[in-house]
Scaffold this active site. Sequence first.
Site, PDB file in Angstrom:
ATOM      1  N   ALA A  69       0.845  -1.199   0.000  1.00  3.34           N
ATOM      2  CA  ALA A  69       0.000   0.000   0.000  1.00  3.34           C
ATOM      3  C   ALA A  69       0.878   1.245   0.000  1.00  3.34           C
ATOM      4  O   ALA A  69       2.028   1.208   0.436  1.00  3.34           O
ATOM      5  CB  ALA A  69      -0.883  -0.011   1.245  1.00  3.34           C
TER       6      ALA A  69
ATOM      7  N   GLY B 142       0.897  -4.943   1.350  1.00  4.20           N
ATOM      8  CA  GLY B 142      -0.215  -5.107   0.414  1.00  4.20           C
ATOM      9  C   GLY B 142       0.150  -5.961  -0.787  1.00  4.20           C
ATOM     10  O   GLY B 142      -0.730  -6.551  -1.420  1.00  4.20           O
TER      11      GLY B 142
ATOM     12  N   GLU C  89      -0.591  -9.265   0.424  1.00  2.00           N
ATOM     13  CA  GLU C  89      -2.051  -9.378   0.579  1.00  2.00           C
ATOM     14  C   GLU C  89      -2.728  -9.543  -0.783  1.00  2.00           C
ATOM     15  O   GLU C  89      -3.704 -10.288  -0.911  1.00  2.00           O
ATOM     16  CB  GLU C  89      -2.596  -8.146   1.312  1.00  2.00           C
ATOM     17  CG  GLU C  89      -2.151  -8.128   2.776  1.00  2.00           C
ATOM     18  CD  GLU C  89      -2.629  -6.894   3.511  1.00  2.00           C
ATOM     19  OE1 GLU C  89      -2.252  -5.784   3.071  1.00  2.00           O
ATOM     20  OE2 GLU C  89      -3.366  -7.024   4.485  1.00  2.00           O
TER      21      GLU C  89
ATOM     22  N   GLU D   9       4.281  -4.504   7.976  1.00  2.00           N
ATOM     23  CA  GLU D   9       3.426  -3.455   8.553  1.00  2.00           C
ATOM     24  C   GLU D   9       3.787  -3.136   9.994  1.00  2.00           C
ATOM     25  O   GLU D   9       3.725  -1.991  10.425  1.00  2.00           O
ATOM     26  CB  GLU D   9       1.944  -3.877   8.482  1.00  2.00           C
ATOM     27  CG  GLU D   9       1.325  -3.723   7.108  1.00  2.00           C
ATOM     28  CD  GLU D   9       1.556  -4.922   6.203  1.00  2.00           C
ATOM     29  OE1 GLU D   9       2.420  -5.771   6.526  1.00  2.00           O
ATOM     30  OE2 GLU D   9       0.865  -5.010   5.177  1.00  2.00           O
TER      31      GLU D   9
HETATM   32  N1  COA Z   1       4.460   3.501   0.073  1.00  2.00           N
HETATM   33  C1  COA Z   1       4.858   4.693  -0.391  1.00  2.00           C
HETATM   34  N2  COA Z   1       6.094   4.908  -0.886  1.00  2.00           N
HETATM   35  C2  COA Z   1       6.933   3.870  -0.918  1.00  2.00           C
HETATM   36  C3  COA Z   1       6.586   2.596  -0.451  1.00  2.00           C
HETATM   37  C4  COA Z   1       5.273   2.425   0.059  1.00  2.00           C
HETATM   38  N3  COA Z   1       4.835   1.240   0.481  1.00  2.00           N
HETATM   39  N4  COA Z   1       7.639   1.755  -0.621  1.00  2.00           N
HETATM   40  C5  COA Z   1       8.613   2.503  -1.186  1.00  2.00           C
HETATM   41  N5  COA Z   1       8.183   3.765  -1.357  1.00  2.00           N
HETATM   42  C6  COA Z   1       8.916   4.872  -1.995  1.00  2.00           C
HETATM   43  C7  COA Z   1      10.060   5.371  -1.129  1.00  2.00           C
HETATM   44  O1  COA Z   1       9.617   6.368  -0.221  1.00  2.00           O
HETATM   45  C8  COA Z   1      11.001   5.910  -2.172  1.00  2.00           C
HETATM   46  O2  COA Z   1      10.519   7.165  -2.558  1.00  2.00           O
HETATM   47  P1  COA Z   1      11.541   8.337  -2.959  1.00  2.00           P
HETATM   48  O3  COA Z   1      12.325   7.791  -4.117  1.00  2.00           O
HETATM   49  O4  COA Z   1      10.650   9.474  -3.287  1.00  2.00           O
HETATM   50  O5  COA Z   1      12.383   8.570  -1.742  1.00  2.00           O
HETATM   51  C9  COA Z   1      10.812   4.973  -3.348  1.00  2.00           C
HETATM   52  O6  COA Z   1       9.521   4.360  -3.175  1.00  2.00           O
HETATM   53  C10 COA Z   1      11.846   3.866  -3.450  1.00  2.00           C
HETATM   54  O7  COA Z   1      11.917   3.213  -2.180  1.00  2.00           O
HETATM   55  P2  COA Z   1      13.310   2.861  -1.487  1.00  2.00           P
HETATM   56  O8  COA Z   1      12.986   2.325  -0.153  1.00  2.00           O
HETATM   57  O9  COA Z   1      14.208   4.036  -1.566  1.00  2.00           O
HETATM   58  O10 COA Z   1      13.823   1.733  -2.498  1.00  2.00           O
HETATM   59  P3  COA Z   1      14.671   0.435  -2.208  1.00  2.00           P
HETATM   60  O11 COA Z   1      14.885  -0.179  -3.525  1.00  2.00           O
HETATM   61  O12 COA Z   1      15.816   0.769  -1.330  1.00  2.00           O
HETATM   62  O13 COA Z   1      13.710  -0.530  -1.341  1.00  2.00           O
HETATM   63  C11 COA Z   1      11.663  -1.667  -0.766  1.00  2.00           C
HETATM   64  C12 COA Z   1      12.557  -1.070  -1.889  1.00  2.00           C
HETATM   65  C13 COA Z   1      10.370  -2.118  -1.388  1.00  2.00           C
HETATM   66  C14 COA Z   1      12.362  -2.816  -0.078  1.00  2.00           C
HETATM   67  C15 COA Z   1      11.391  -0.539   0.279  1.00  2.00           C
HETATM   68  O14 COA Z   1      10.952   0.599  -0.387  1.00  2.00           O
HETATM   69  C16 COA Z   1      10.382  -0.857   1.326  1.00  2.00           C
HETATM   70  O15 COA Z   1      10.665  -1.564   2.269  1.00  2.00           O
HETATM   71  N6  COA Z   1       9.169  -0.293   1.207  1.00  2.00           N
HETATM   72  C17 COA Z   1       8.148  -0.370   2.216  1.00  2.00           C
HETATM   73  C18 COA Z   1       7.420  -1.661   2.190  1.00  2.00           C
HETATM   74  C19 COA Z   1       6.337  -1.667   3.251  1.00  2.00           C
HETATM   75  O16 COA Z   1       6.557  -1.429   4.399  1.00  2.00           O
HETATM   76  N7  COA Z   1       5.129  -1.964   2.805  1.00  2.00           N
HETATM   77  C20 COA Z   1       4.021  -2.055   3.685  1.00  2.00           C
HETATM   78  C21 COA Z   1       3.171  -0.886   3.487  1.00  2.00           C
HETATM   79  S1  COA Z   1       1.840  -0.923   4.638  1.00  2.00           S
END
Ligand code: COA
Length: 707
Positions: free
Chosen positions: A64, A103, A106, A126
């Site tokens: 999400a 998500g 999910e 989460e």
């Molecule tokens: N919602 C909103 N923005 C998100 C996001 C999310 N779930 N996941 C990543 N982003 C954004 C980051 O803020 C970043 O934005 P920016 O470039 O403007 O700073 C961009 O996407 C890239 O993310 P980043 O974390 O820098 O990339 P990465 O390649 O190092 O890591 C992931 C990728 C997916 C491992 C990492 O982004 C992550 O752990 N995301 C969160 C996952 C999460 O907690 N999901 C549950 C949501 S309830």
Amino acid sequence: MPSDAVQYHMRNQVGFLLIDYPPVNVLGASVRAGLARSLETALADESVRVIVIACAGKTFSAGADIGEFDGAMAEPTLQSVFASIEASNKPIVAALHGMALGGGVELALACHYRVATADAKLGLPEITLGLIPGAGGTQRLPRVIGAAAALDMIVSGAPVDAAAALKLGLVDAVVDADLLLGAQRFCEQLIEQGAEPRPTGRRAVEARGFDAAGIALTLSKHSRALKGRTTQQLVVEALTAATQSDFYAGLAIERRIADRSIATTESRALRHLFFAERQVAKVPGVAMDSSKAPIARVAVIGAGTMGSGIATACADAGIAVTLIDSHAEGIERGLASIASNYESSVERGRLTHEEAARRRGRIVDSLDLGAAAEADVVIEAVFEDLALKQSILSKVASLTAASTLLASNTSTLSIAELSRACRDPQRVVGLHFFSPAHVMKLLEIVRAPTVDPAALGRALMLAKQLKKIGVVAGDAFGFIGNKMMLDGYWREAELLMLEGATPEQVDSAMETFGFAMGPARVNDLGGTDVGTKTRIELFKRETRPDPYFVIADALTAMNRLGQKTLAGFYRYRPGERQALPDDEVIGLIAKLAAGRGIAQRSLEASEIVERCLVQLINVGSQVLEARIAMRAADIDVVWVHGYGFPRHLGGPMFHADSLGLKHVLERIEYYGARMKNRNDYWRPAPLLQTLAQQDRSFADWDSERAA
Ligand code: COA
């Protein structure tokens, strides 16, 4: 018409819904709308017998959109899209690669089958955001892997790899590297078998092991990471609903619990940090030039504890390192400590023997400063002596190309002063690594007024390559973190001791608040002499009114340097790290207090915590106003990653916003009046005063500046 975020195509009776929403296929409004529309297209297409949902780019989906949690989710919601997927009369297969998080998992659970490439990782992180999976995850996951395993997966927040997912039954098959081809083959088998949709919601929940004892055991396994946290109780509540209610009632219960989790301060704090950690690298006027080749070779000068740690951090990141020291014994000691760190990583199973050898092999040594000539970055990490550091930097500047970044690892010295001796100060930055440098994620990047933005960009790139969080700080004493620690938090902690609190009471109060370790214990770990040396340097340039670390300096004078001499604020038994209270220290503190006319009394833990915190916040406000930190959020990142501030409280400035700045100001004024503003310590920072009076917050201050 399918939206751009989701493309649809059909091949051999298989309809593909391909989410293409860079960088990480977050399930924002346009993706949800695209999924809903493409699904309708695939369902209406009579030639389609099985549907695949996959993602383009480097990864499946990061879940999400975290930014959407602050308001109501736009239609169609994740829940409604997932319900349509689950209700499909054609089997739907999720095809996963890279990361499937939150998500993303999910979504996969709402599909009828799941396949993954071997590199895929599936996780429900989460909890790290203070949330429960709220789009069916707490109701569908236990139906697929059982309630006990679901609890472990959700509470740990950590992803599992494809092999583990297969074992758990979370995926049905691991496919070849070509995901879409592998998914196609899997679908052809389903068609051949005449497979039907397999809605997860209709499956029964295996509740074995999900009883009071099992739940307690799982929670205790993760208790360290969950110290001070409450979300895990909400997870248990939602999973209990899955075991006790029918699927749809369970979904409704999950929705209510998820809404509660979103509204907690804990979740707001953790979401704030998620974005703050990514925002720190964005510095106005400084571009991280990604067209430039990555940093391939670093020279580290000084093979002491910091130098060896920095060399290890670079080698871990795949960078070739030349470790330089003027003494052969220094090099030997440094290399021995690097080798022993790698050995212990192998013993603990963190690295294979081969990988450790590969990393160790990236480090070569030299007694000659000239060996730094070819480096992309030179980091001097000799001890905190201005003249020595200046002479090294000036020599290195004349040895290296103008494009080489020159860095000084220091926690106290002025970068402007250090670089003054250099031919070209515009390529000198400060790098404040935290000890142990190969473990701690924080890196303060210190910007003197003379620095070229390109050099700063290079330093940010180094931080990224080292997988560290680089925070740019102004060139003032203590930068962001140490300034707030020394002039705010720890100075107040010492005053509290002079007023009668024991080191143990202060530590215990701050640890109960949530700090990883109280100030006296940290002092003993790092060595009281380190702080004393810092103050000797400080007093050459600035003054501080008495009492200012009189206890720590007296301990240093008595050679009570902390754990290394088995005595500091506490005493220690040989070979043990347990801090034991010491009457000699209590007596010393009483004498120091009496000499200053400070009457001792007993103090409540609540006063200890409040005074330390409001001082920390007050000095933080000064740091912000003086632009030593660009954003309040940067301060929060520094304190959470460098000083053990409890993550679930979001950092000192976020915490101040949660308490309300009016309240913080009132408490400063209260203590100021009570203590007659001794030493001017209780003068409220003008920024704090202004924001409180205007009913604004540090978050407002940040967003006004970003606009
Ligand atoms: N919602 C909103 N923005 C998100 C996001 C999310 N779930 N996941 C990543 N982003 C954004 C980051 O803020 C970043 O934005 P920016 O470039 O403007 O700073 C961009 O996407 C890239 O993310 P980043 O974390 O820098 O990339 P990465 O390649 O190092 O890591 C992931 C990728 C997916 C491992 C990492 O982004 C992550 O752990 N995301 C969160 C996952 C999460 O907690 N999901 C549950 C949501 S309830």
